[in-house]
Write an enzyme that holds these catalytic residues in place. Structure first.
Site, mmCIF file in Angstrom:
data_model
loop_
_atom_site.group_PDB
_atom_site.id
_atom_site.type_symbol
_atom_site.label_atom_id
_atom_site.label_comp_id
_atom_site.label_asym_id
_atom_site.label_seq_id
_atom_site.Cartn_x
_atom_site.Cartn_y
_atom_site.Cartn_z
ATOM 1 N N ASP A 79 -2.572 1.480 -6.845
ATOM 2 C CA ASP A 79 -3.123 1.994 -8.098
ATOM 3 C C ASP A 79 -2.062 2.323 -9.130
ATOM 4 O O ASP A 79 -0.886 2.517 -8.827
ATOM 5 C CB ASP A 79 -3.987 3.226 -7.827
ATOM 6 C CG ASP A 79 -3.220 4.351 -7.104
ATOM 7 O OD1 ASP A 79 -2.396 4.027 -6.223
ATOM 8 O OD2 ASP A 79 -3.449 5.523 -7.424
ATOM 9 N N GLU A 136 -3.753 6.203 -4.395
ATOM 10 C CA GLU A 136 -2.792 7.175 -3.869
ATOM 11 C C GLU A 136 -2.653 8.354 -4.828
ATOM 12 O O GLU A 136 -2.413 9.483 -4.409
ATOM 13 C CB GLU A 136 -1.429 6.514 -3.639
ATOM 14 C CG GLU A 136 -0.417 7.406 -2.924
ATOM 15 C CD GLU A 136 0.251 8.427 -3.824
ATOM 16 O OE1 GLU A 136 0.472 9.568 -3.364
ATOM 17 O OE2 GLU A 136 0.545 8.098 -4.995
ATOM 18 N N GLU A 137 -2.815 8.074 -6.131
ATOM 19 C CA GLU A 137 -2.654 9.121 -7.134
ATOM 20 C C GLU A 137 -3.849 10.066 -7.187
ATOM 21 O O GLU A 137 -3.848 11.023 -7.961
ATOM 22 C CB GLU A 137 -2.424 8.505 -8.520
ATOM 23 C CG GLU A 137 -1.214 7.598 -8.616
ATOM 24 C CD GLU A 137 0.106 8.334 -8.455
ATOM 25 O OE1 GLU A 137 0.093 9.577 -8.419
ATOM 26 O OE2 GLU A 137 1.155 7.671 -8.361
ATOM 27 N N ARG A 181 13.949 10.665 6.564
ATOM 28 C CA ARG A 181 13.990 12.084 6.914
ATOM 29 C C ARG A 181 13.032 12.353 8.058
ATOM 30 O O ARG A 181 11.852 12.006 7.995
ATOM 31 C CB ARG A 181 13.613 12.963 5.719
ATOM 32 C CG ARG A 181 13.605 14.448 6.078
ATOM 33 C CD ARG A 181 13.290 15.355 4.915
ATOM 34 N NE ARG A 181 13.227 16.740 5.354
ATOM 35 C CZ ARG A 181 14.290 17.528 5.543
ATOM 36 N NH1 ARG A 181 15.499 17.053 5.301
ATOM 37 N NH2 ARG A 181 14.161 18.770 5.964
ATOM 38 N N HIS A 368 16.035 1.923 -17.094
ATOM 39 C CA HIS A 368 14.876 2.569 -16.491
ATOM 40 C C HIS A 368 15.204 3.183 -15.134
ATOM 41 O O HIS A 368 14.392 3.935 -14.596
ATOM 42 C CB HIS A 368 13.733 1.560 -16.306
ATOM 43 C CG HIS A 368 13.262 0.960 -17.600
ATOM 44 N ND1 HIS A 368 13.007 1.719 -18.701
ATOM 45 C CD2 HIS A 368 13.016 -0.326 -17.950
ATOM 46 C CE1 HIS A 368 12.614 0.931 -19.695
ATOM 47 N NE2 HIS A 368 12.621 -0.302 -19.262
#
Length: 401
Positions: A79, A136-137, A181, A368
């Site tokens: 998305d 996902e947002e 991580r 960018h």
């Protein structure tokens, strides 16, 4: 250069073009119809068994080889965001006010490039599940990102996985560097609305009113004492009051006021403490000013926790692919949130970051690289496509043996 990376470099132009095509046709969460069409068509063309509709617009491609019983899941998000683009990459076909400001176009293209390589040249024994996730947002509402909806639609019941992995590009780190991580890697994210009800009145006669603005102001300041005095100093917690809405005129004390909060933590116990103390403090402070507080505490994305064995495995794959100088084995955690955390609550796995550049990248991404994600000037670094795809392909071949 490893043989697998060399093979992916040879097809880079094709998938860079695909990534830019997706970039020119951005779609918000649960509206990724064109992107899903593209993903499903390519996977089917390359021999994957394809299912559509999980989580609304999600796509799963499955490829089985040999007789091995191991099952691997690799996930990419599709998305875009409701942001007006300023990169100069916008095209006549670009949807105004929607853009890929977080690099999900690159994530999709990387996994498709890996899918092609694994279908045509990959050597593995087992079941490969490629998960292309919508939203996902979280455009579907608080706590209703695409990962959760895919799981509710039976993602892991239909496509069991022994481990699941995902990747996100990350600005501010050297292009192509892989960061891993173990443990808590990204924060939980909760949305809190505090509604204060008092007694409105004339601004010249405040003694006849019960002012929710004064109560709200005290609550804003008091909330920060929770982090300072109720949370272990060695733990992370964030309470942000992003909106304070009250009143319409300077000489009128309003009847009500509303606070909107973003709350984040990297520990499940800390998250519980924050919910309890925010509720207690808001109601107590409100009562002290003669108003009432209603607290609507909505848990959204959980803490993203990378499991030990899977992170160590992912770390070894990264070292094999790009070498120790291009791998950060135990990166710092992030206070941002990711709905891949829902998948990691169901299946062990790990979330890896790939550096998008530090602002010195050349070519179309020049300038960018150091932008923050969710920025109208942000763009995915195309030089990461073969590296990310090679990482997925190598990880699949090392896992499915």
């Amino acid at each position: 250069m490893s043989a697998i990376l060399e093979a992916l470099q040879a097809h880079a132009d094709e998938f860079v073009a695909m990534r830019r095509d997706i970039h020119r046709h951005p779609e918000l969460g649960f509206e990724e119809f064109r992107t899903s069409d593209l993903v499903a068509e390519r996977l089917a063309r390359w021999g994957y068994a394809v299912e559509r509709g999980l989580g609304g617009t999600g796509v799963v491609g499955q490829l089985r080889r040999g007789t091995g019983g191991k099952r691997l899941g690799l996930r990419a998000d599709m998305d875009a965001l409701p942001i007006v683009e300023t990169t100069g990459l916008a095209h006549a076909s670009t949807r105004h006010g929607v853009m890929h400001a977080c690099g999900h176009d690159g994530h999709t293209a990387m996994l498709l490039a890996a899918a092609h390589h694994l279908a045509t040249q990959g050597q593995f024994d087992g079941t490969l599940n490629l998960i292309f996730q919508p939203a996902e947002e979280g455009q579907g509402g608080e706590g209703q990102g695409g990962a959760k909806r895919m799981i509710e639609d039976g993602l892991f019941a239909k496509y069991p996985c022994d481990a699941v992995f995902a990747m996100h590009n990350m600005p501010g780190h050297p292009q192509g560097k892989l960061l891993l991580r173990e443990g808590a890697a990204m924060a939980s994210s909760d949305h809190v609305t505090i509604t204060l009800e008092g007694t409105g009145g004339h601004g010249a006669m405040p003694h006849r009113a019960a002012d929710p603005v004064v109560a709200g102001s005290a609550i804003v300041m008091g909330l920060q004492s929770i982090v300072a005095r109720n949370i272990d100093p060695l733990h992370m917690a964030v309470i942000t009051v992003g909106a304070f809405n009250a009143g319409m005129a300077n000489n009128v004390i309003p009847q009500s006021a509303t606070l909107e909060l973003s709350v984040r933590s990297l520990d499940r116990g800390v998250r519980d403490t924050l919910e309890r103390r925010i509720t207690e403090l808001a109601q107590g402070q409100a009562q002290s000013f003669g108003v009432t507080a209603r607290v609507d505490y909505r848990r959204s994305y959980p803490v993203l926790v990378n499991t030990s064995a899977e992170t160590e495995f992912a770390r070894k794959v990264a070292l094999e692919l790009v070498g120790a100088d291009r791998v950060e084995p135990q990166a710092r955690p992030l206070t941002g949130s990711e709905d891949f955390a829902f998948m990691l609550e169901q299946v062990p796995g790990s979330y890896v970051l790939i550096g998008n550049g530090d602002g010195t990248a050349d070519g179309i991404n020049d300038g960018h690289g150091a932008c923050m994600v969710h920025n109208p000037g942000y763009d995915f670094n195309d030089r990461n496509l073969p590296i990310g795809a090679a990482y997925w392909a190598l990880l699949a071949q090392r896992f499915l043996v």
